[in-house]
Design a protein around this motif. Sequence first.
Motif, PDB file in Angstrom:
ATOM      1  N   HIS A 182      41.750  43.206  42.765  1.00 18.05           N
ATOM      2  CA  HIS A 182      40.327  43.448  42.503  1.00 18.05           C
ATOM      3  C   HIS A 182      40.124  43.728  41.021  1.00 18.05           C
ATOM      4  O   HIS A 182      40.017  44.878  40.599  1.00 18.05           O
ATOM      5  N   LEU A 183      40.118  42.679  40.234  1.00 12.51           N
ATOM      6  CA  LEU A 183      39.882  42.838  38.799  1.00 12.51           C
ATOM      7  C   LEU A 183      38.486  43.407  38.570  1.00 12.51           C
ATOM      8  O   LEU A 183      37.521  43.027  39.243  1.00 12.51           O
ATOM      9  N   LYS A 184      38.377  44.312  37.595  1.00 16.93           N
ATOM     10  CA  LYS A 184      37.092  44.937  37.281  1.00 16.93           C
ATOM     11  C   LYS A 184      36.753  44.677  35.818  1.00 16.93           C
ATOM     12  O   LYS A 184      37.543  44.987  34.928  1.00 16.93           O
ATOM     13  N   GLN A 198      28.550  27.652  19.540  1.00 22.62           N
ATOM     14  CA  GLN A 198      29.552  28.465  18.848  1.00 22.62           C
ATOM     15  C   GLN A 198      29.861  29.800  19.515  1.00 22.62           C
ATOM     16  O   GLN A 198      31.011  30.254  19.498  1.00 22.62           O
ATOM     17  N   ASN A 199      28.870  30.454  20.078  1.00 25.26           N
ATOM     18  CA  ASN A 199      29.057  31.851  20.507  1.00 25.26           C
ATOM     19  C   ASN A 199      29.487  31.954  21.965  1.00 25.26           C
ATOM     20  O   ASN A 199      28.671  32.055  22.876  1.00 25.26           O
ATOM     21  N   THR A 200      30.804  31.949  22.143  1.00 26.65           N
ATOM     22  CA  THR A 200      31.358  32.058  23.484  1.00 26.65           C
ATOM     23  C   THR A 200      31.616  33.521  23.822  1.00 26.65           C
ATOM     24  O   THR A 200      31.234  34.419  23.061  1.00 26.65           O
ATOM     25  N   ARG A 201      32.264  33.776  24.965  1.00 20.19           N
ATOM     26  CA  ARG A 201      32.464  35.156  25.407  1.00 20.19           C
ATOM     27  C   ARG A 201      33.910  35.401  25.817  1.00 20.19           C
ATOM     28  O   ARG A 201      34.549  34.539  26.425  1.00 20.19           O
ATOM     29  N   ALA A 202      34.391  36.599  25.489  1.00 25.97           N
ATOM     30  CA  ALA A 202      35.685  37.084  25.957  1.00 25.97           C
ATOM     31  C   ALA A 202      35.440  38.168  26.992  1.00 25.97           C
ATOM     32  O   ALA A 202      34.711  39.136  26.740  1.00 25.97           O
ATOM     33  N   LEU A 203      36.033  37.994  28.173  1.00 25.62           N
ATOM     34  CA  LEU A 203      35.916  38.948  29.266  1.00 25.62           C
ATOM     35  C   LEU A 203      37.222  39.737  29.364  1.00 25.62           C
ATOM     36  O   LEU A 203      38.296  39.139  29.457  1.00 25.62           O
ATOM     37  N   VAL A 204      37.140  41.052  29.334  1.00 26.51           N
ATOM     38  CA  VAL A 204      38.329  41.907  29.397  1.00 26.51           C
ATOM     39  C   VAL A 204      38.284  42.670  30.720  1.00 26.51           C
ATOM     40  O   VAL A 204      37.401  43.511  30.942  1.00 26.51           O
ATOM     41  N   TYR A 205      39.237  42.373  31.595  1.00 26.81           N
ATOM     42  CA  TYR A 205      39.264  42.974  32.930  1.00 26.81           C
ATOM     43  C   TYR A 205      40.320  44.075  33.030  1.00 26.81           C
ATOM     44  O   TYR A 205      41.439  43.927  32.527  1.00 26.81           O
ATOM     45  N   ASP A 206      39.942  45.155  33.693  1.00 27.90           N
ATOM     46  CA  ASP A 206      40.899  46.188  34.073  1.00 27.90           C
ATOM     47  C   ASP A 206      41.779  45.598  35.176  1.00 27.90           C
ATOM     48  O   ASP A 206      41.287  45.199  36.231  1.00 27.90           O
ATOM     49  N   ALA A 207      43.108  45.538  34.910  1.00 27.03           N
ATOM     50  CA  ALA A 207      44.026  44.909  35.852  1.00 27.03           C
ATOM     51  C   ALA A 207      44.860  45.930  36.624  1.00 27.03           C
ATOM     52  O   ALA A 207      45.931  45.599  37.129  1.00 27.03           O
ATOM     53  N   PRO A 235      49.895  43.247  26.247  1.00 32.85           N
ATOM     54  CA  PRO A 235      51.318  43.602  26.325  1.00 32.85           C
ATOM     55  C   PRO A 235      51.620  44.787  27.228  1.00 32.85           C
ATOM     56  O   PRO A 235      52.693  44.847  27.825  1.00 32.85           O
ATOM     57  N   ASP A 236      50.678  45.728  27.357  1.00 36.83           N
ATOM     58  CA  ASP A 236      50.913  46.892  28.210  1.00 36.83           C
ATOM     59  C   ASP A 236      50.611  46.619  29.684  1.00 36.83           C
ATOM     60  O   ASP A 236      50.813  47.480  30.544  1.00 36.83           O
ATOM     61  N   GLY A 237      50.139  45.415  29.990  1.00 38.84           N
ATOM     62  CA  GLY A 237      49.860  45.034  31.367  1.00 38.84           C
ATOM     63  C   GLY A 237      48.605  45.648  31.953  1.00 38.84           C
ATOM     64  O   GLY A 237      48.337  45.490  33.149  1.00 38.84           O
ATOM     65  N   LYS A 238      47.798  46.316  31.141  1.00 36.67           N
ATOM     66  CA  LYS A 238      46.634  47.028  31.666  1.00 36.67           C
ATOM     67  C   LYS A 238      45.374  46.163  31.740  1.00 36.67           C
ATOM     68  O   LYS A 238      44.483  46.435  32.548  1.00 36.67           O
ATOM     69  N   PHE A 239      45.274  45.152  30.878  1.00 39.55           N
ATOM     70  CA  PHE A 239      44.044  44.359  30.812  1.00 39.55           C
ATOM     71  C   PHE A 239      44.350  42.866  30.832  1.00 39.55           C
ATOM     72  O   PHE A 239      45.347  42.410  30.264  1.00 39.55           O
ATOM     73  N   LEU A 240      43.478  42.115  31.474  1.00 38.64           N
ATOM     74  CA  LEU A 240      43.529  40.662  31.488  1.00 38.64           C
ATOM     75  C   LEU A 240      42.322  40.151  30.707  1.00 38.64           C
ATOM     76  O   LEU A 240      41.183  40.526  31.006  1.00 38.64           O
ATOM     77  N   ILE A 241      42.576  39.313  29.713  1.00 32.91           N
ATOM     78  CA  ILE A 241      41.502  38.773  28.875  1.00 32.91           C
ATOM     79  C   ILE A 241      41.315  37.293  29.194  1.00 32.91           C
ATOM     80  O   ILE A 241      42.283  36.533  29.235  1.00 32.91           O
ATOM     81  N   ALA A 242      40.075  36.876  29.424  1.00 37.85           N
ATOM     82  CA  ALA A 242      39.758  35.474  29.668  1.00 37.85           C
ATOM     83  C   ALA A 242      38.611  35.064  28.751  1.00 37.85           C
ATOM     84  O   ALA A 242      37.669  35.831  28.545  1.00 37.85           O
ATOM     85  N   VAL A 243      38.700  33.858  28.200  1.00 37.91           N
ATOM     86  CA  VAL A 243      37.709  33.403  27.223  1.00 37.91           C
ATOM     87  C   VAL A 243      37.141  32.053  27.648  1.00 37.91           C
ATOM     88  O   VAL A 243      37.879  31.115  27.979  1.00 37.91           O
TER      89      VAL A 243
END
Length: 496
Positions: A302-304, A288-297, A263-271
Motif C-alpha cells: 500500500h504505497l502512500k 516541459q513541466n512534468t511531475r515526480a511522485l515520492v511514495y512512502d514505501a 538508497p535507504d529503501g524508505k521511498f519510491l520515486i516515480a516520474v
Amino acid sequence: MKYLRPFSLRLVAAALAASAMSLPALADSAVTVGGTSFVNKGLVGVGRIPAAQRDKFGETFGSGSGMAIDTAGWKHDAGTYKGSLWLLPDRGYNVAGTTDYRPRLNTIGIEFAPVAPGAAPAAGQEQAGVKATLTETMLLTDDKGADATGLDPLNGVRAASGDMPVLPQADNGKLSLDNEAIVRLPDGSMFISDEYGPNIYRFSADGHLLSATQPPAALVPMRHGAANFASDNPGPGAAEPDPKDPETGRQNNQGLEGMAMTPDGKFLIAVLQSAARQDGGDSPSTRQNTRALVYDASDLGHLKLAHEYVVPLPVFKDAKGKTKVAAQSEIVALSDKAFMMIARDSGNGQGVKGDASLYRQINIVDVSAATDIAGGPFDAADKPVAPKGVIDPSVTPAKLTPFIDINDNAELGRFGLHNGAPNDHNNLSEKWEAMSAVSVLDPKLPDDYFLFVANDNDFLAQDGFQVGAPYKADDGANVDTMFLVYQVTLPGLTKK
C-alpha cells in the motif's frame, strides 16, 4: 528555466587521434548539487546483445525500458566483475500497432572487465568490455495468474476490486501492460511502472501481480469524463480512441517512464515522462513541466503518496532553431531529495531516419527547495500546475544540473562508437531508457559506482519473430541492445 545547451562534460587533453590506441586520457568532470560533489570519470565499458537474440519462448528479445542490477550478487575478482541484472522490455514490436505480446522480464548474466577511466581499450576490444548473456525470461501475469498483454486498452477498463483500482484492459480481456521501469526488492518481488495507467504495479518474485497503485487524479488519462487508458496505438483491425488524446492526465505514451527506490529503501520515486495534458502536455513545445511522485514505501502493498514536485524537463534547440523539450526516460534515486535522470530527444540514431541526436543527457534533479504539491489542489485534474506550460507562481520547481553527456563523441570514440553520421551499427540508437548503479567494490573508492545505461532497441530486427509471426523492421534496421558503463562518484548512494 534557462536553456540547457548540450555540451561535453569531459575535457579532451589532446585532439582525437585516428587510432583508438593513441587517444589521450580525459579529465574527470565534477558538478556540485546541494553542497555535494558528483564526479563523472567517463566511459569504462561497452557491450551488446545482438538484435537477432531470441528468448526461451522463441520470440525476438528486446529490452532496455527498465533495468535493475542485482547488487547483492555483484562480485569482483582479479579485475573482472560478475553478476546479473534484470532488463524489462516494453510492449513488444509495435511499429504497425500493438500486439498480444506477453509482458516479461529478462535476466542477464554480466561479465565486466572495465577499462581504467580515461584509458584506451585494446585494439579490437573496444566493445568487448561487457559480456551480456540472456539467461532467463519470466512472464508477468495478472493477480489471477492469467496472461497479460501489450495490446492497447482502447476502451477497456477492469473494474476496481478489493485493493485494486481500475486497471487498463485490452479488448481480449487481458490486463494491458506497457512496462517502463523496475525496482527489485530484497524479497525478490518487484515494482514495475507502466505507461498505460500510468500505474505502479508490485509483482511477486515469480511474476504474478500483487497490488497496484494509481497516481493522483491529475495524472489519470480521462476521455468523456471517465478513465480511459488508450494510447492511440490500436491493435490489428481496431479503431483509434475517441478522442485521439486524453482530455486530462498523462499524454499518450508519456506515462511513468522513470522509477527508483531511495538508497535507504524508505521511498519510491516515480516520474512522468513529460507534462500531463492540462500542464502543457498537449504540445511538444510546452510539455516541459512534468511531475515526480515520492511514495512512502514502508508498506510495500500500500504505497502512500508522501511528496510531489514539479520537474522542469531540459530544453534544447533543433536544427531549425526551434525550442524542443527532452523527454524523461529513467531515474536513479540518490536520496528522497535528489535523483539522476536521463532525458533525450526523439527520432535520431541507428534504426530511425535521423542520425545525430541533439540531446541525450543525464541530469541530477534536486527537489530540496521545490514546492511539495502532494495532496493539494494540483492533484485534481481541473487545477493545472502549469497551464499552457507556465508554472503556477505559487510553485517552485526542482533544479536540474547537467552531469553526463551521453552524446559526447570524444568519449564514445574511445570505444568505436559515435553520435551522428554515418547512421551505422556504431551510431547510438534512438532510445536510452534504462539505468542502474552498482559499487566498484573498492574500499579506497567507497563512493564510486559503475553506472550502467542501456537502450530500448524497440525489437528492431531483420529476422524478428513475435506472437506467432515473423517480421522485418523497416529500412533494414538491426538494433542491438547496448550497454554503456560509466564510472561515477556518488556520495550518499551507499545504503545507511
